[in-house]
Design a protein around this motif. Structure first.
Motif, PDB file in Angstrom:
ATOM      1  N   PHE A  10      14.259 -13.880 -80.920  1.00 28.72           N
ATOM      2  CA  PHE A  10      14.592 -14.963 -81.854  1.00 28.72           C
ATOM      3  C   PHE A  10      15.950 -15.590 -81.542  1.00 28.72           C
ATOM      4  N   CYS A  11      16.845 -14.863 -80.937  1.00 29.81           N
ATOM      5  CA  CYS A  11      18.086 -15.484 -80.458  1.00 29.81           C
ATOM      6  C   CYS A  11      17.784 -16.422 -79.291  1.00 29.81           C
ATOM      7  N   TYR A  12      16.874 -16.017 -78.414  1.00 31.23           N
ATOM      8  CA  TYR A  12      16.457 -16.890 -77.325  1.00 31.23           C
ATOM      9  C   TYR A  12      15.785 -18.148 -77.878  1.00 31.23           C
ATOM     10  N   LYS A  13      14.906 -17.979 -78.853  1.00 24.94           N
ATOM     11  CA  LYS A  13      14.227 -19.144 -79.447  1.00 24.94           C
ATOM     12  C   LYS A  13      15.236 -20.070 -80.112  1.00 24.94           C
ATOM     13  N   ALA A  14      16.254 -19.517 -80.719  1.00 23.96           N
ATOM     14  CA  ALA A  14      17.303 -20.353 -81.320  1.00 23.96           C
ATOM     15  C   ALA A  14      18.014 -21.141 -80.229  1.00 23.96           C
ATOM     16  N   PHE A  15      18.259 -20.500 -79.104  1.00 22.13           N
ATOM     17  CA  PHE A  15      18.908 -21.167 -77.976  1.00 22.13           C
ATOM     18  C   PHE A  15      18.059 -22.339 -77.460  1.00 22.13           C
ATOM     19  N   PHE A  20      12.700 -20.293 -86.906  1.00 20.96           N
ATOM     20  CA  PHE A  20      11.676 -19.592 -87.678  1.00 20.96           C
ATOM     21  C   PHE A  20      12.334 -18.886 -88.859  1.00 20.96           C
ATOM     22  N   PRO A  21      12.601 -19.604 -89.953  1.00 19.86           N
ATOM     23  CA  PRO A  21      13.386 -19.018 -91.049  1.00 19.86           C
ATOM     24  C   PRO A  21      12.753 -17.773 -91.674  1.00 19.86           C
ATOM     25  N   LYS A  22      11.438 -17.757 -91.821  1.00 18.53           N
ATOM     26  CA  LYS A  22      10.798 -16.576 -92.425  1.00 18.53           C
ATOM     27  C   LYS A  22      10.923 -15.351 -91.523  1.00 18.53           C
ATOM     28  N   ALA A  23      10.837 -15.555 -90.217  1.00 18.43           N
ATOM     29  CA  ALA A  23      10.971 -14.434 -89.276  1.00 18.43           C
ATOM     30  C   ALA A  23      12.396 -13.888 -89.290  1.00 18.43           C
ATOM     31  N   TYR A  24      13.392 -14.791 -89.414  1.00 17.85           N
ATOM     32  CA  TYR A  24      14.781 -14.334 -89.504  1.00 17.85           C
ATOM     33  C   TYR A  24      14.966 -13.481 -90.759  1.00 17.85           C
ATOM     34  N   LEU A  25      14.493 -13.985 -91.884  1.00 17.37           N
ATOM     35  CA  LEU A  25      14.662 -13.246 -93.139  1.00 17.37           C
ATOM     36  C   LEU A  25      13.918 -11.919 -93.120  1.00 17.37           C
ATOM     37  N   ALA A  26      12.698 -11.918 -92.584  1.00 14.21           N
ATOM     38  CA  ALA A  26      11.932 -10.669 -92.499  1.00 14.21           C
ATOM     39  C   ALA A  26      12.672  -9.645 -91.635  1.00 14.21           C
ATOM     40  N   GLY A  27      13.173 -10.080 -90.497  1.00 14.03           N
ATOM     41  CA  GLY A  27      13.916  -9.175 -89.621  1.00 14.03           C
ATOM     42  C   GLY A  27      15.168  -8.641 -90.282  1.00 14.03           C
ATOM     43  N   ILE A  28      15.909  -9.528 -90.930  1.00 14.95           N
ATOM     44  CA  ILE A  28      17.138  -9.111 -91.607  1.00 14.95           C
ATOM     45  C   ILE A  28      16.833  -8.071 -92.678  1.00 14.95           C
ATOM     46  N   LEU A  29      15.793  -8.300 -93.469  1.00 20.59           N
ATOM     47  CA  LEU A  29      15.453  -7.361 -94.549  1.00 20.59           C
ATOM     48  C   LEU A  29      14.994  -6.010 -94.006  1.00 20.59           C
ATOM     49  N   LEU A  78      23.695  -3.277 -87.287  1.00 19.84           N
ATOM     50  CA  LEU A  78      24.656  -4.211 -87.904  1.00 19.84           C
ATOM     51  C   LEU A  78      24.895  -5.422 -87.008  1.00 19.84           C
ATOM     52  N   ILE A  79      25.028  -5.193 -85.712  1.00 16.64           N
ATOM     53  CA  ILE A  79      25.209  -6.301 -84.777  1.00 16.64           C
ATOM     54  C   ILE A  79      23.992  -7.222 -84.804  1.00 16.64           C
ATOM     55  N   LEU A  80      22.810  -6.629 -84.821  1.00 16.49           N
ATOM     56  CA  LEU A  80      21.582  -7.410 -84.847  1.00 16.49           C
ATOM     57  C   LEU A  80      21.443  -8.207 -86.141  1.00 16.49           C
ATOM     58  N   ILE A  81      21.774  -7.605 -87.265  1.00 17.99           N
ATOM     59  CA  ILE A  81      21.715  -8.304 -88.557  1.00 17.99           C
ATOM     60  C   ILE A  81      22.690  -9.475 -88.559  1.00 17.99           C
ATOM     61  N   ILE A  82      23.879  -9.273 -88.044  1.00 14.30           N
ATOM     62  CA  ILE A  82      24.880 -10.351 -87.985  1.00 14.30           C
ATOM     63  C   ILE A  82      24.391 -11.488 -87.096  1.00 14.30           C
ATOM     64  N   ALA A  83      23.800 -11.171 -85.957  1.00 17.24           N
ATOM     65  CA  ALA A  83      23.295 -12.207 -85.043  1.00 17.24           C
ATOM     66  C   ALA A  83      22.179 -13.021 -85.699  1.00 17.24           C
ATOM     67  N   LEU A  84      21.219 -12.340 -86.324  1.00 18.30           N
ATOM     68  CA  LEU A  84      20.120 -13.059 -86.973  1.00 18.30           C
ATOM     69  C   LEU A  84      20.612 -13.873 -88.166  1.00 18.30           C
ATOM     70  N   ALA A  85      21.518 -13.321 -88.941  1.00 22.91           N
ATOM     71  CA  ALA A  85      22.053 -14.051 -90.097  1.00 22.91           C
ATOM     72  C   ALA A  85      22.850 -15.277 -89.649  1.00 22.91           C
ATOM     73  N   CYS A  89      21.842 -19.048 -90.706  1.00 22.88           N
ATOM     74  CA  CYS A  89      22.768 -19.936 -91.428  1.00 22.88           C
ATOM     75  C   CYS A  89      23.063 -21.210 -90.646  1.00 22.88           C
ATOM     76  N   VAL A  90      23.280 -21.096 -89.357  1.00 20.35           N
ATOM     77  CA  VAL A  90      23.593 -22.279 -88.539  1.00 20.35           C
ATOM     78  C   VAL A  90      22.410 -23.242 -88.522  1.00 20.35           C
ATOM     79  N   PHE A  91      21.208 -22.721 -88.318  1.00 15.28           N
ATOM     80  CA  PHE A  91      20.034 -23.599 -88.267  1.00 15.28           C
ATOM     81  C   PHE A  91      19.681 -24.155 -89.643  1.00 15.28           C
ATOM     82  N   ARG A  92      19.902 -23.394 -90.668  1.00 17.62           N
ATOM     83  CA  ARG A  92      19.584 -23.874 -92.017  1.00 17.62           C
ATOM     84  C   ARG A  92      20.460 -25.072 -92.371  1.00 17.62           C
ATOM     85  N   LYS A  93      21.732 -25.002 -92.020  1.00 15.08           N
ATOM     86  CA  LYS A  93      22.652 -26.104 -92.315  1.00 15.08           C
ATOM     87  C   LYS A  93      22.364 -27.337 -91.458  1.00 15.08           C
TER      88      LYS A  93
END
Length: 99
Positions: A10-15, A20-29, A78-85, A89-93
């Motif tokens: 998902f970091c690659y896809k963001a690049f 994919f907002p639902k996938a980010y939230l699911a992963g974070i949770l 924690l690193i992974l949660i920070i990266a996904l969050a 946030c960047v894409f949502r804005k």
């Protein structure tokens, strides 16, 4: 390993500009729930901190004690949660577009 592959994908896809907002939230949770489990597990992070006086966890790559591996895994989560969050946030804005 699949946990980190999920985050890397998902970091690659963001690049590449995909969002994919639902996938980010699911992963974070899911990763947050697993991190909390590792925090309170009997051989987890709190055990390492309290019972083992925060023993050095980077002395070798071979984890000979269970609390070493659990604490390292917690840090990786924690690193992974920070990266996904951050991506979320960047894409949502930016309405799904790279700034």
């Amino acid at each position: 390993m699949p946990i980190y592959l999920y985050g890397a994908w998902f970091c690659y896809k963001a690049f590449t500009g995909k969002y994919f907002p639902k996938a980010y939230l699911a992963g974070i949770l899911v990763f947050l729930a697993y991190a909390l489990f590792l925090l309170f597990d009997k051989t987890g992070v709190l055990s390492w901190y309290k019972e083992h006086e925060a023993e050095n966890i980077v002395q070798s790559m071979k984890a000979t004690k269970p609390w070493i591996e659990e604490t390292r895994e917690f840090g990786g989560l924690l690193i992974l949660i920070i990266a996904l969050a951050t991506n979320y946030c960047v894409f949502r804005k930016s309405d799904g577009k790279i700034l």
